[in-house]
Design a protein around this motif. Sequence first.
Motif, PDB file in Angstrom:
ATOM      1  N   THR A   1       1.105  -1.837  -0.071  1.00 16.13           N
ATOM      2  CA  THR A   1      -0.176   0.295   0.148  1.00 16.13           C
ATOM      3  C   THR A   1       0.593   1.211   0.351  1.00 16.13           C
ATOM      4  OG1 THR A   1       0.150   0.001   2.390  1.00 16.13           O
ATOM      5  CG2 THR A   1      -2.056  -1.203   1.526  1.00 16.13           C
ATOM      6  N   GLU A   2       0.184   2.582  -0.336  1.00 10.16           N
ATOM      7  CA  GLU A   2       0.821   3.241  -0.564  1.00 10.16           C
ATOM      8  C   GLU A   2       1.671   3.427   1.239  1.00 10.16           C
ATOM      9  OE1 GLU A   2      -0.979   7.648   0.403  1.00 10.16           O
ATOM     10  OE2 GLU A   2      -0.425   7.924  -1.393  1.00 10.16           O
ATOM     11  N   ALA A   3       0.788   3.458   2.335  1.00 12.16           N
ATOM     12  CA  ALA A   3       0.977   3.428   3.684  1.00 12.16           C
ATOM     13  C   ALA A   3       2.208   2.964   3.891  1.00 12.16           C
ATOM     14  CB  ALA A   3       0.120   3.191   4.662  1.00 12.16           C
ATOM     15  N   ASP A   4       2.631   1.524   3.401  1.00 12.30           N
ATOM     16  CA  ASP A   4       3.706   0.706   3.429  1.00 12.30           C
ATOM     17  C   ASP A   4       4.938   1.336   2.789  1.00 12.30           C
ATOM     18  OD1 ASP A   4       2.182  -1.321   4.493  1.00 12.30           O
ATOM     19  OD2 ASP A   4       1.973  -2.191   2.554  1.00 12.30           O
ATOM     20  N   ILE A   5       4.773   1.620   2.021  1.00  9.39           N
ATOM     21  CA  ILE A   5       5.534   2.407   1.362  1.00  9.39           C
ATOM     22  C   ILE A   5       6.125   3.574   1.484  1.00  9.39           C
ATOM     23  CG2 ILE A   5       6.931   3.175  -1.031  1.00  9.39           C
ATOM     24  CD1 ILE A   5       4.513   2.242  -2.130  1.00  9.39           C
ATOM     25  N   VAL A   6       5.284   4.375   1.935  1.00 11.54           N
ATOM     26  CA  VAL A   6       5.700   6.060   2.661  1.00 11.54           C
ATOM     27  C   VAL A   6       6.685   5.742   4.298  1.00 11.54           C
ATOM     28  CG1 VAL A   6       4.568   7.556   4.340  1.00 11.54           C
ATOM     29  CG2 VAL A   6       3.956   7.186   2.199  1.00 11.54           C
ATOM     30  N   TRP A   7       5.313   4.493   4.907  1.00 16.74           N
ATOM     31  CA  TRP A   7       6.313   4.291   6.018  1.00 16.74           C
ATOM     32  C   TRP A   7       7.384   3.483   6.414  1.00 16.74           C
ATOM     33  CZ3 TRP A   7       8.486  -1.010   7.410  1.00 16.74           C
ATOM     34  CH2 TRP A   7       8.849  -0.667   8.923  1.00 16.74           C
ATOM     35  N   TRP A   8       7.905   2.939   5.148  1.00 17.44           N
ATOM     36  CA  TRP A   8       9.456   1.952   4.728  1.00 17.44           C
ATOM     37  C   TRP A   8      10.073   2.784   4.412  1.00 17.44           C
ATOM     38  CZ3 TRP A   8      12.457   1.048   1.104  1.00 17.44           C
ATOM     39  CH2 TRP A   8      13.931   0.236   1.092  1.00 17.44           C
ATOM     40  N   LEU A   9       9.651   4.010   3.784  1.00 16.68           N
ATOM     41  CA  LEU A   9      10.983   5.352   2.797  1.00 16.68           C
ATOM     42  C   LEU A   9      11.132   5.903   3.982  1.00 16.68           C
ATOM     43  CD1 LEU A   9      10.367   5.487  -0.571  1.00 16.68           C
ATOM     44  CD2 LEU A   9      12.479   5.023   0.561  1.00 16.68           C
ATOM     45  N   GLY A  10      10.283   6.063   4.971  1.00 13.65           N
ATOM     46  CA  GLY A  10      10.456   7.087   5.756  1.00 13.65           C
ATOM     47  C   GLY A  10      10.258   8.512   4.838  1.00 13.65           C
ATOM     48  N   ALA A  11       9.609   8.586   3.699  1.00 12.24           N
ATOM     49  CA  ALA A  11       9.640   9.618   2.883  1.00 12.24           C
ATOM     50  C   ALA A  11       8.102  10.699   3.293  1.00 12.24           C
ATOM     51  CB  ALA A  11       9.563   9.566   1.499  1.00 12.24           C
ATOM     52  N   THR A  12       7.775  11.433   2.595  1.00 12.72           N
ATOM     53  CA  THR A  12       6.499  11.940   1.986  1.00 12.72           C
ATOM     54  C   THR A  12       5.545  11.710   1.711  1.00 12.72           C
ATOM     55  OG1 THR A  12       7.021  13.428   0.415  1.00 12.72           O
ATOM     56  CG2 THR A  12       7.827  14.177   2.813  1.00 12.72           C
ATOM     57  N   LYS A  13       4.287  11.971   2.277  1.00 10.65           N
ATOM     58  CA  LYS A  13       2.941  11.141   0.666  1.00 10.65           C
ATOM     59  C   LYS A  13       3.117  11.525  -0.429  1.00 10.65           C
ATOM     60  CE  LYS A  13      -0.573   9.719   4.040  1.00 10.65           C
ATOM     61  NZ  LYS A  13      -1.877  10.099   4.251  1.00 10.65           N
ATOM     62  N   ALA A  14       3.786  12.774  -0.086  1.00 11.30           N
ATOM     63  CA  ALA A  14       3.974  13.401  -2.095  1.00 11.30           C
ATOM     64  C   ALA A  14       4.773  12.661  -2.372  1.00 11.30           C
ATOM     65  CB  ALA A  14       4.049  15.105  -1.891  1.00 11.30           C
ATOM     66  N   ALA A  15       6.362  12.452  -2.077  1.00 10.71           N
ATOM     67  CA  ALA A  15       7.751  11.882  -2.602  1.00 10.71           C
ATOM     68  C   ALA A  15       7.182  10.910  -2.968  1.00 10.71           C
ATOM     69  CB  ALA A  15       8.374  11.945  -1.578  1.00 10.71           C
ATOM     70  N   VAL A  16       5.949   9.936  -2.370  1.00 11.75           N
ATOM     71  CA  VAL A  16       5.512   8.308  -2.561  1.00 11.75           C
ATOM     72  C   VAL A  16       5.373   8.305  -4.018  1.00 11.75           C
ATOM     73  CG1 VAL A  16       4.364   6.101  -2.143  1.00 11.75           C
ATOM     74  CG2 VAL A  16       6.703   7.634  -0.203  1.00 11.75           C
ATOM     75  N   ARG A  17       3.862   9.131  -4.227  1.00 12.54           N
ATOM     76  CA  ARG A  17       3.144   9.475  -4.867  1.00 12.54           C
ATOM     77  C   ARG A  17       3.988   9.635  -6.470  1.00 12.54           C
ATOM     78  NH1 ARG A  17      -2.079  12.366  -1.386  1.00 12.54           N
ATOM     79  NH2 ARG A  17      -2.554  10.101  -0.206  1.00 12.54           N
ATOM     80  N   ARG A  18       4.987  10.351  -6.373  1.00  6.10           N
ATOM     81  CA  ARG A  18       5.075  10.982  -7.291  1.00  6.10           C
ATOM     82  C   ARG A  18       6.387   9.926  -8.500  1.00  6.10           C
ATOM     83  NH1 ARG A  18       9.561  15.532  -6.431  1.00  6.10           N
ATOM     84  NH2 ARG A  18      10.713  13.943  -5.724  1.00  6.10           N
ATOM     85  N   ALA A  19       6.809   9.175  -7.223  1.00  7.01           N
ATOM     86  CA  ALA A  19       7.613   7.724  -7.993  1.00  7.01           C
ATOM     87  C   ALA A  19       6.848   6.827  -7.592  1.00  7.01           C
ATOM     88  CB  ALA A  19       8.201   7.867  -6.714  1.00  7.01           C
ATOM     89  N   LEU A  20       5.354   6.573  -7.842  1.00  4.36           N
ATOM     90  CA  LEU A  20       4.229   5.581  -8.418  1.00  4.36           C
ATOM     91  C   LEU A  20       4.379   5.984  -9.478  1.00  4.36           C
ATOM     92  CD1 LEU A  20       2.069   4.540  -4.943  1.00  4.36           C
ATOM     93  CD2 LEU A  20       4.400   3.817  -5.898  1.00  4.36           C
ATOM     94  N   VAL A  21       3.703   7.674  -9.942  1.00  6.99           N
ATOM     95  CA  VAL A  21       3.507   7.581 -10.483  1.00  6.99           C
ATOM     96  C   VAL A  21       5.008   7.831 -11.938  1.00  6.99           C
ATOM     97  CG1 VAL A  21       2.955   9.523 -12.993  1.00  6.99           C
ATOM     98  CG2 VAL A  21       2.106   9.244 -10.393  1.00  6.99           C
ATOM     99  N   ASP A  22       6.051   8.159 -11.093  1.00 10.02           N
ATOM    100  CA  ASP A  22       7.613   7.782 -12.358  1.00 10.02           C
ATOM    101  C   ASP A  22       8.184   6.280 -12.997  1.00 10.02           C
ATOM    102  OD1 ASP A  22       7.511  10.643 -12.420  1.00 10.02           O
ATOM    103  OD2 ASP A  22       8.887  10.444 -10.373  1.00 10.02           O
ATOM    104  N   VAL A  23       7.826   5.938 -11.720  1.00 14.09           N
ATOM    105  CA  VAL A  23       7.454   4.079 -12.132  1.00 14.09           C
ATOM    106  C   VAL A  23       6.279   3.233 -13.163  1.00 14.09           C
ATOM    107  CG1 VAL A  23       9.458   3.768  -9.954  1.00 14.09           C
ATOM    108  CG2 VAL A  23       6.810   2.720  -9.886  1.00 14.09           C
ATOM    109  N   ASP A  24       5.231   4.012 -13.237  1.00 12.54           N
ATOM    110  CA  ASP A  24       4.034   3.598 -13.687  1.00 12.54           C
ATOM    111  C   ASP A  24       3.835   2.059 -12.907  1.00 12.54           C
ATOM    112  OD1 ASP A  24       4.603   5.060 -16.365  1.00 12.54           O
ATOM    113  OD2 ASP A  24       6.254   3.772 -17.221  1.00 12.54           O
ATOM    114  N   ALA A  25       2.838   2.438 -11.419  1.00  4.54           N
ATOM    115  CA  ALA A  25       2.631   1.793 -10.973  1.00  4.54           C
ATOM    116  C   ALA A  25       1.035   1.509 -11.201  1.00  4.54           C
ATOM    117  CB  ALA A  25       2.807   2.152  -9.150  1.00  4.54           C
TER     118      ALA A  25
END
Length: 391
Positions: free
Chosen positions: A238-262
């Motif tokens: 989930t988005e929550a999984d990735i935000v927690w694991w990365l220690g990043a912001t939701k904005a950074a994770v959402r941008r990355a998910l778009v960048d990798v065509d998730a």
Amino acid sequence: MNTVRAISDEQRRARLARRHGLATGFASVEAATDAMTCWHATEPASVYLSAWARTGCTRDDLHRALYVDRTVVRQLAMRRTAFAFPRDLLPAVWGSASARVAVQQEGQLARDVVKHGVTANGEEWVEQACAAVLHHLRTAGPTTTAQLREALPMLEARMSLSPDKKWGAEVSVAPRVLTTLAASGVVVRGENDGGWKTSRPRWTATEDWLPGIGPAWDEADGYAALVRSWLHTFGPGTEADIVWWLGATKAAVRRALVDVDAVEVGLDSGESGYLLPDDLDDEPAPGDWGSLLPALDPTTMGWKQRDWYLGPHAEAIFDRNGNGGPTAWWNGRIVGGWRQESDGTVVVVPAEELTAKAAKALGAQAEELTAWLDGDVVNSIYQSPLVRRGI
């Protein structure tokens, strides 16, 4: 991103078994490290035990990867935690997760040295201290923390932590300066002056330890690379999984998910998860398997939302700070933990009633791990509540 298919918990456990090499194994330390994205390295022994569980490697094999070939490198990154990464992934880490930690650590240290009377200008002091350490390492070569304190008097400054508490203490600023430098990627943990279970690094300028490695990537590219690797290793999540694991912001994770065509997929929990667009096929069922993993193993710590593999055992396996102790796995689920006797014998500690087949397989794993440890006892500070109750 539209939901294209559902991924069941059973399929997630099949992916975990194969992607993490727990049912199938990997041919080398490097192959396992690449597949896992990184190892948790807060406790040095965990890297060895995690790699052994997936490769059957010797301690010499991992020593070679860490200190001779330097294909696996310890680096402070997500959530101010030490990890061991594949060498080629480091520039992505330096530009994203580590850079975020470096900024946080530099700012906090600058505030603390003013608060504790070390200096009146925190930012200037931190800049000078970091520059002095880096210059020393580049001219004198690999150096321990103690040696740096002897060579650079400004690192002898001390701060009082919780002076009104019984656990209060005066601590040197040196480790904090090195934490800031390590997160920024300009210094790395080089040769280890201690044994395989201890961390006594000779701090080394990055260009000396890793000659020819490229510079830090752009932040967006770095996060995209980490999210792509995470999805291959741990997806769906989930988005929550990735935000927690990365220690990043939701904005950074959402941008990355778009960048990798998730691709968005449905999970049994009713939430949305994500996979890479070329990774939507089912993994074949791996058959029965069992494994004993160390404290803070990346499989145990890979997700924030863990019910699909942890079940009712959260309070038995994780401490109040969210640290997972040594675990026993059967067919993609945590079913207990393990501990060692004073003579080094590994003992499985079930958290539920085990089938005869599971008990036999995990008992065999315990015998193999006992032989591999050869009398060494790993005293993890992250022992689980389950095991502590029986000690």
